[in-house]
Design a protein around this motif. Structure first.
Motif, PDB file in Angstrom:
ATOM      1  N   GLN B  82       1.063  -1.305   0.043  1.00  0.00           N
ATOM      2  CA  GLN B  82      -0.010  -0.164  -0.049  1.00  0.00           C
ATOM      3  C   GLN B  82       0.882   1.297  -0.137  1.00  0.00           C
ATOM      4  O   GLN B  82       1.660   1.302   0.895  1.00  0.00           O
ATOM      5  CB  GLN B  82      -0.816   0.013   1.200  1.00  0.00           C
ATOM      6  CG  GLN B  82      -1.751   1.154   1.232  1.00  0.00           C
ATOM      7  CD  GLN B  82      -2.903   1.252  -0.068  1.00  0.00           C
ATOM      8  OE1 GLN B  82      -3.563   0.436  -0.532  1.00  0.00           O
ATOM      9  NE2 GLN B  82      -2.609   2.648  -0.685  1.00  0.00           N
ATOM     10  N   LYS B  85      -0.776   7.634   0.716  1.00  0.00           N
ATOM     11  CA  LYS B  85      -1.369   8.836   0.356  1.00  0.00           C
ATOM     12  C   LYS B  85      -2.152   9.205   0.920  1.00  0.00           C
ATOM     13  O   LYS B  85      -2.999   8.492   2.050  1.00  0.00           O
ATOM     14  CB  LYS B  85      -1.834   8.457  -1.164  1.00  0.00           C
ATOM     15  CG  LYS B  85      -2.634   7.441  -1.374  1.00  0.00           C
ATOM     16  CD  LYS B  85      -3.079   7.058  -2.747  1.00  0.00           C
ATOM     17  CE  LYS B  85      -4.264   6.251  -3.188  1.00  0.00           C
ATOM     18  NZ  LYS B  85      -4.375   5.791  -4.410  1.00  0.00           N
ATOM     19  N   PRO B  86      -2.850  10.511   0.847  1.00  0.00           N
ATOM     20  CA  PRO B  86      -3.957  10.960   1.589  1.00  0.00           C
ATOM     21  C   PRO B  86      -5.258  10.310   1.513  1.00  0.00           C
ATOM     22  O   PRO B  86      -5.495   9.709   0.590  1.00  0.00           O
ATOM     23  CB  PRO B  86      -3.982  12.520   1.170  1.00  0.00           C
ATOM     24  CG  PRO B  86      -2.760  12.867   0.459  1.00  0.00           C
ATOM     25  CD  PRO B  86      -2.121  11.600   0.075  1.00  0.00           C
ATOM     26  N   GLY B  87      -5.862  10.201   2.619  1.00  0.00           N
ATOM     27  CA  GLY B  87      -7.005   9.491   2.572  1.00  0.00           C
ATOM     28  C   GLY B  87      -7.639   9.831   3.903  1.00  0.00           C
ATOM     29  O   GLY B  87      -7.284  10.608   4.878  1.00  0.00           O
ATOM     30  N   ARG B  88      -9.148   9.431   3.875  1.00  0.00           N
ATOM     31  CA  ARG B  88      -9.802   9.556   5.172  1.00  0.00           C
ATOM     32  C   ARG B  88      -9.533   8.686   6.222  1.00  0.00           C
ATOM     33  O   ARG B  88     -10.227   7.463   6.512  1.00  0.00           O
ATOM     34  CB  ARG B  88     -11.328   9.454   4.898  1.00  0.00           C
ATOM     35  CG  ARG B  88     -11.877  10.373   4.248  1.00  0.00           C
ATOM     36  CD  ARG B  88     -13.098   9.913   3.354  1.00  0.00           C
ATOM     37  NE  ARG B  88     -13.857  11.483   2.889  1.00  0.00           N
ATOM     38  CZ  ARG B  88     -13.558  11.868   1.738  1.00  0.00           C
ATOM     39  NH1 ARG B  88     -12.674  11.529   1.035  1.00  0.00           N
ATOM     40  NH2 ARG B  88     -14.365  13.070   1.390  1.00  0.00           N
ATOM     41  N   LEU B  89      -8.052   8.685   6.639  1.00  0.00           N
ATOM     42  CA  LEU B  89      -7.806   7.411   7.565  1.00  0.00           C
ATOM     43  C   LEU B  89      -8.581   7.174   8.725  1.00  0.00           C
ATOM     44  O   LEU B  89      -8.933   5.940   9.191  1.00  0.00           O
ATOM     45  CB  LEU B  89      -6.177   7.996   7.921  1.00  0.00           C
ATOM     46  CG  LEU B  89      -5.168   8.052   6.834  1.00  0.00           C
ATOM     47  CD1 LEU B  89      -3.812   8.112   7.315  1.00  0.00           C
ATOM     48  CD2 LEU B  89      -5.209   6.950   5.755  1.00  0.00           C
ATOM     49  N   ALA B  91     -11.738   8.081   9.427  1.00  0.00           N
ATOM     50  CA  ALA B  91     -13.111   7.320   8.738  1.00  0.00           C
ATOM     51  C   ALA B  91     -12.868   5.966   8.449  1.00  0.00           C
ATOM     52  O   ALA B  91     -13.583   5.083   8.962  1.00  0.00           O
ATOM     53  CB  ALA B  91     -13.535   8.049   7.844  1.00  0.00           C
ATOM     54  N   LEU B  92     -11.834   5.842   7.714  1.00  0.00           N
ATOM     55  CA  LEU B  92     -11.498   4.046   7.089  1.00  0.00           C
ATOM     56  C   LEU B  92     -11.460   3.296   8.439  1.00  0.00           C
ATOM     57  O   LEU B  92     -11.919   2.232   8.401  1.00  0.00           O
ATOM     58  CB  LEU B  92     -10.330   4.244   6.339  1.00  0.00           C
ATOM     59  CG  LEU B  92     -10.581   4.819   4.974  1.00  0.00           C
ATOM     60  CD1 LEU B  92      -9.063   4.695   4.139  1.00  0.00           C
ATOM     61  CD2 LEU B  92     -11.395   3.981   4.086  1.00  0.00           C
ATOM     62  N   PHE B 113      -1.230   3.411  10.689  1.00  0.00           N
ATOM     63  CA  PHE B 113      -2.490   3.136   9.828  1.00  0.00           C
ATOM     64  C   PHE B 113      -2.140   2.251   8.834  1.00  0.00           C
ATOM     65  O   PHE B 113      -2.720   1.042   8.222  1.00  0.00           O
ATOM     66  CB  PHE B 113      -3.256   4.427   9.126  1.00  0.00           C
ATOM     67  CG  PHE B 113      -4.246   4.172   8.238  1.00  0.00           C
ATOM     68  CD1 PHE B 113      -5.535   3.979   8.702  1.00  0.00           C
ATOM     69  CD2 PHE B 113      -4.267   3.909   6.972  1.00  0.00           C
ATOM     70  CE1 PHE B 113      -6.588   3.621   8.037  1.00  0.00           C
ATOM     71  CE2 PHE B 113      -5.076   3.669   6.118  1.00  0.00           C
ATOM     72  CZ  PHE B 113      -6.457   3.417   6.612  1.00  0.00           C
ATOM     73  N   TYR B 114      -0.813   2.445   7.936  1.00  0.00           N
ATOM     74  CA  TYR B 114      -0.748   1.620   6.595  1.00  0.00           C
ATOM     75  C   TYR B 114      -0.408   0.236   7.056  1.00  0.00           C
ATOM     76  O   TYR B 114      -0.297  -0.594   6.181  1.00  0.00           O
ATOM     77  CB  TYR B 114       0.205   2.346   5.782  1.00  0.00           C
ATOM     78  CG  TYR B 114      -0.480   3.490   5.014  1.00  0.00           C
ATOM     79  CD1 TYR B 114      -1.294   3.352   4.425  1.00  0.00           C
ATOM     80  CD2 TYR B 114      -0.134   4.706   5.393  1.00  0.00           C
ATOM     81  CE1 TYR B 114      -1.877   4.512   3.609  1.00  0.00           C
ATOM     82  CE2 TYR B 114      -0.691   5.950   5.013  1.00  0.00           C
ATOM     83  CZ  TYR B 114      -1.669   5.862   4.069  1.00  0.00           C
ATOM     84  OH  TYR B 114      -2.269   7.056   3.519  1.00  0.00           O
TER      85      TYR B 114
END
Lengths: 75, 182
Positions: B82, B85-89, B91-92, B113-114
């Protein structure tokens, strides 16, 4: 509805070549992380929750539009 | 013991199917040229590829950012790469992860997170059930942080490129070899 989905996909992935026939994996080469980000953005926009078991049935943009229509989600 | 070989391709690469069969041939000590004929590929219900003519060769594939990777082993294996990259971490994490993982990430400011993501994906790719199955029903994190194994399966992080997290899942991993595809 197509425009909303195009906007969400662009915001999340930066991909702009999106039509009703676009397949998320085959055409846009999205992986699970991208798809789940789109799901979160979609849920935020429509203030709804898509059951995880349903997420993986939505292969193309047309599937999302149909899904939204069946559930009465309005733009 | 599982000896896992990972082959990688960068942005200029053959199709995913060609990458897969070329790497399968390499793993088996064969030439990758003409591998398409001798390595037919089929897919399980959830899409995990397998080689009906070579049941002793197990594989798992992943792609993210500029890279395609395939893990090969004589035992069942799962892999996930993975890109960061930016994301709704947040929320995910809240939406799709196990509550224990979500609590851990919140405590740690989502720094891992990753690692959680790649560990979970490699775990569900091991079984082939994919994310649509029980992604939120198991945890790769505990009170002390990330777990080295879940349900008897080892989760091994493998250094790759900066801004990418790579994780392999298998039973009793003895070694992981990372090689460029040809």
């Amino acid at each position: 509805m197509l425009e909303i989905i195009q906007k969400i996909i662009f915001e999340v992935t930066g991909k702009s070549e999106v039509t009703i026939d676009t397949d998320f994996v085959r055409d846009l080469e999205l992986n699970s992380f991208d798809v789940m980000n789109i799901v979160c953005a979609f849920e935020e926009y429509f203030q709804t929750t898509i059951p995880t078991r349903d997420v993986w049935k939505l292969h193309q943009v047309r599937d999302v539009i149909e899904y939204a229509r069946e559930r009465g989600l309005e733009e | 013991m599982a000896e896992v070989t990972i082959y990688w391709y960068g942005p200029k690469r053959p199709s995913s199917r060609q990458c897969l069969v070329r790497c399968a041939a390499l793993f088996s000590g064969e030439s990758p040229e003409g591998a398409e004929a001798s390595w037919p590929v089929e897919r399980e219900e959830r899409g995990k590829p397998f080689f009906p003519n070579h049941p002793q060769v197990h594989c798992s594939v992943t792609h993210s950012g500029d890279y395609w990777l395939g893990a090969f082993c004589t035992q069942q294996v799962g892999i996930d790469l993975q890109i960061h990259k930016p994301g709704r971490l947040a929320a995910l994490s809240h939406r799709f992860f196990h509550p224990e993982e979500d609590r851990y990430l919140q405590r740690a400011g989502f720094a891992d997170f990753y690692r959680v993501w790649a560990a979970k994906e490699s775990f569900v790719k091991f079984s082939g059930e994919g994310i649509g199955g029980n992604f939120g029903r198991f945890s790769v994190a505990g009170q002390q942080g990330l777990l080295p194994e879940v349900d008897g399966l080892q989760l091994r992080f493998v250094p790759f490129r900066c801004d990418y997290t790579l994780c392999v899942c298998a039973r009793e991993i003895s070694s992981v070899l990372l090689l460029p595809g040809k």
